[in-house]
Write a protein that holds these residues in place. Sequence first.
Motif, PDB file in Angstrom:
ATOM      1  N   LEU A  14       0.728  -1.095   0.015  1.00 41.40           N
ATOM      2  CA  LEU A  14       0.028   0.115   0.127  1.00 41.40           C
ATOM      3  C   LEU A  14       0.865   1.095   0.078  1.00 41.40           C
ATOM      4  O   LEU A  14       1.660   1.407   1.049  1.00 41.40           O
ATOM      5  N   GLY A  15       0.709   1.869  -0.963  1.00 43.62           N
ATOM      6  CA  GLY A  15       1.676   3.293  -1.207  1.00 43.62           C
ATOM      7  C   GLY A  15       2.483   3.000  -2.295  1.00 43.62           C
ATOM      8  O   GLY A  15       3.473   2.227  -2.262  1.00 43.62           O
ATOM      9  N   TRP A  37      -0.840  -0.865  -4.491  1.00 43.96           N
ATOM     10  CA  TRP A  37      -2.132   0.072  -4.441  1.00 43.96           C
ATOM     11  C   TRP A  37      -1.661   1.629  -4.604  1.00 43.96           C
ATOM     12  O   TRP A  37      -0.418   1.849  -3.882  1.00 43.96           O
ATOM     13  N   ALA A  38      -1.942   2.121  -5.535  1.00 44.35           N
ATOM     14  CA  ALA A  38      -1.526   3.525  -5.763  1.00 44.35           C
ATOM     15  C   ALA A  38      -2.704   4.438  -5.588  1.00 44.35           C
ATOM     16  O   ALA A  38      -3.981   3.913  -6.038  1.00 44.35           O
ATOM     17  N   ARG A  39      -2.772   5.677  -4.894  1.00 48.93           N
ATOM     18  CA  ARG A  39      -3.921   6.504  -5.032  1.00 48.93           C
ATOM     19  C   ARG A  39      -4.346   7.085  -6.340  1.00 48.93           C
ATOM     20  O   ARG A  39      -5.654   6.938  -6.344  1.00 48.93           O
ATOM     21  N   ARG A  40      -3.524   7.343  -7.049  1.00 51.68           N
ATOM     22  CA  ARG A  40      -3.929   7.755  -8.501  1.00 51.68           C
ATOM     23  C   ARG A  40      -3.850   6.882  -9.397  1.00 51.68           C
ATOM     24  O   ARG A  40      -3.100   6.051  -9.713  1.00 51.68           O
ATOM     25  N   SER A  70      -5.604   1.297  -8.098  1.00 55.86           N
ATOM     26  CA  SER A  70      -6.107   2.412  -7.585  1.00 55.86           C
ATOM     27  C   SER A  70      -7.216   1.867  -6.514  1.00 55.86           C
ATOM     28  O   SER A  70      -7.709   2.897  -5.630  1.00 55.86           O
ATOM     29  N   ARG A  71      -7.651   0.695  -6.692  1.00 56.61           N
ATOM     30  CA  ARG A  71      -8.685   0.111  -5.683  1.00 56.61           C
ATOM     31  C   ARG A  71      -8.137  -0.749  -4.672  1.00 56.61           C
ATOM     32  O   ARG A  71      -7.603  -1.751  -4.737  1.00 56.61           O
ATOM     33  N   LEU A  72      -8.478  -0.167  -3.192  1.00 59.92           N
ATOM     34  CA  LEU A  72      -7.957  -0.992  -2.296  1.00 59.92           C
ATOM     35  C   LEU A  72      -8.667  -2.273  -2.155  1.00 59.92           C
ATOM     36  O   LEU A  72      -7.804  -3.136  -1.493  1.00 59.92           O
ATOM     37  N   VAL A  86       2.924   4.488   3.443  1.00 57.57           N
ATOM     38  CA  VAL A  86       2.529   5.570   3.119  1.00 57.57           C
ATOM     39  C   VAL A  86       2.991   6.775   4.101  1.00 57.57           C
ATOM     40  O   VAL A  86       3.404   6.256   5.096  1.00 57.57           O
ATOM     41  N   SER A  90      -0.174   9.899   7.794  1.00 55.58           N
ATOM     42  CA  SER A  90      -1.622   9.284   7.020  1.00 55.58           C
ATOM     43  C   SER A  90      -1.903   7.682   7.359  1.00 55.58           C
ATOM     44  O   SER A  90      -2.772   7.349   6.795  1.00 55.58           O
ATOM     45  N   ASN A  94      -5.528   5.583   6.424  1.00 56.30           N
ATOM     46  CA  ASN A  94      -5.313   4.441   5.420  1.00 56.30           C
ATOM     47  C   ASN A  94      -5.689   3.366   6.182  1.00 56.30           C
ATOM     48  O   ASN A  94      -6.207   2.328   5.316  1.00 56.30           O
TER      49      ASN A  94
END
Length: 375
Positions: A14-15, A37-40, A70-72, A86, A90, A94
């Motif tokens: 994650l990140g 996992w990327a936020r964008r 980008s989907r957790l 991350v 944050s 998260n």
Amino acid sequence: MKPKVQPGKRVAVLGAGSWGTTFAKILTDGGADVVLWARRPELAREITEGRRNSDYLPGINLPVGLRATSRLDLALAGAEQVYVSVPSQSLRENLILAEPFLAPGAIVVSLMKGVERGSGLRMSQIIAEVLPINPDLIAAISGPNLALEIAKEQPTAAVVSSNSLETAQAVAMLARNRYFRSYVNTDVIGTEFGGVLKNLIAVAIGIVDGVGYGENTKASIITRGLVEMTDFAVAYGAHPETLAGLAGLGDLIATCQSPLSRNNTAGRLLGQGYGINDVVKQMQQTTEGLASVGPILDLARAKGVDMPIVEQVRQVLAGTLKPRDLAPHLTTDSAEPQGERTIDDEQAHGGAALWGSFKRTFDQLRHSGGRPRGD
Ligand SMILES: NC(=O)c1ccc[n+]([C@@H]2O[C@H](COP(=O)([O-])OP(=O)(O)OC[C@H]3O[C@@H](n4cnc5c(N)ncnc54)[C@H](O)[C@@H]3O)[C@@H](O)[C@H]2O)c1
Ligand SMILES: O=P(O)(O)OC[C@H](O)CO
């Protein structure tokens, strides 16, 4: 019982910043089936289709087989190990988002090197607080790990730490490959604090570098900085030898001498005369040391630990100490000559550091009604 190697084991990272992406590469090159996992969404696409993360790891080709989303929920589905990278501040928010998608029995691994502002909690403590998982399934990884060097496959080692040796070993079995070696320990406090504290000393090194001081000054700060790190971590229950290992001295050396280090770079800008607001604006990536100074000094005060170098970093950040005045007041303003009080002094003579740690424990017992606080 030693865990068996299970190539292709499904893991999530994650990140998708510099360390998360690099760690996803480490795991993929070690044979794991990794989803990052990327936020964008556009970054997730660049990683999966272009095999690049050009903002964070310019010039690096990512391995075939590494997928990003980008989907957790998709990243976490079926993941037996979840590595989190991350920014420390944050992490809590998260984890709250991730919790519903976490597979039962998943191991959660912190790759981060910060403490939470406000609570002063280490990352593994936040994981234990937020996620309803067995604490034995939590681990942390730390060491001299400048992301870009590892992404270029330069040989590197790290420590995987967990209260459970079995968990640490299960993680270390996956987090290794031809250029990355994972050792294990069960000293989570020492391993995590090593990573947090070396950032603060690296800011100090950057400051004196920016001022123009040379190698003697920097070596003095590194050496005295290690004493501060060890005093602090031991006061919180760490083993001193962890601070002499990869997560302490090893990371201190790498971070203090590399221009790749963001903490070192931020310090250098301060030493060159930039104010803290300008420095924060210029730093494109996470600079954990800047957020950790306050919480670490609060924690140090709570245990009666002196951290003169970190205190002076705080003063430079606050604009109340000129960067060029950091080094002359290196260790203390005391007029009395002091013993050097390194770890060896303590081991050889049972000296002041041992006495300090004994006194702290005694004071703590007095102030906590007889119950020493554990992890
Ligand atoms: N870069 C390294 O060499 C390195 C090595 C070891 C450990 N670390 C540690 O890893 C952690 C992450 O650092 P990094 O170097 O990857 O940072 P980075 O700045 O390169 O990347 C941070 C990532 O987190 C994302 N992000 C920012 N705010 C977020 C939020 N609120 N929620 C979710 N994602 C968010 C960013 O978009 C980015 O993808 C830090 O604690 C750092 O100390 C870094
Ligand atoms: O770039 P920094 O200063 O966050 O340091 C990165 C790693 O922690 C080095 O081990």
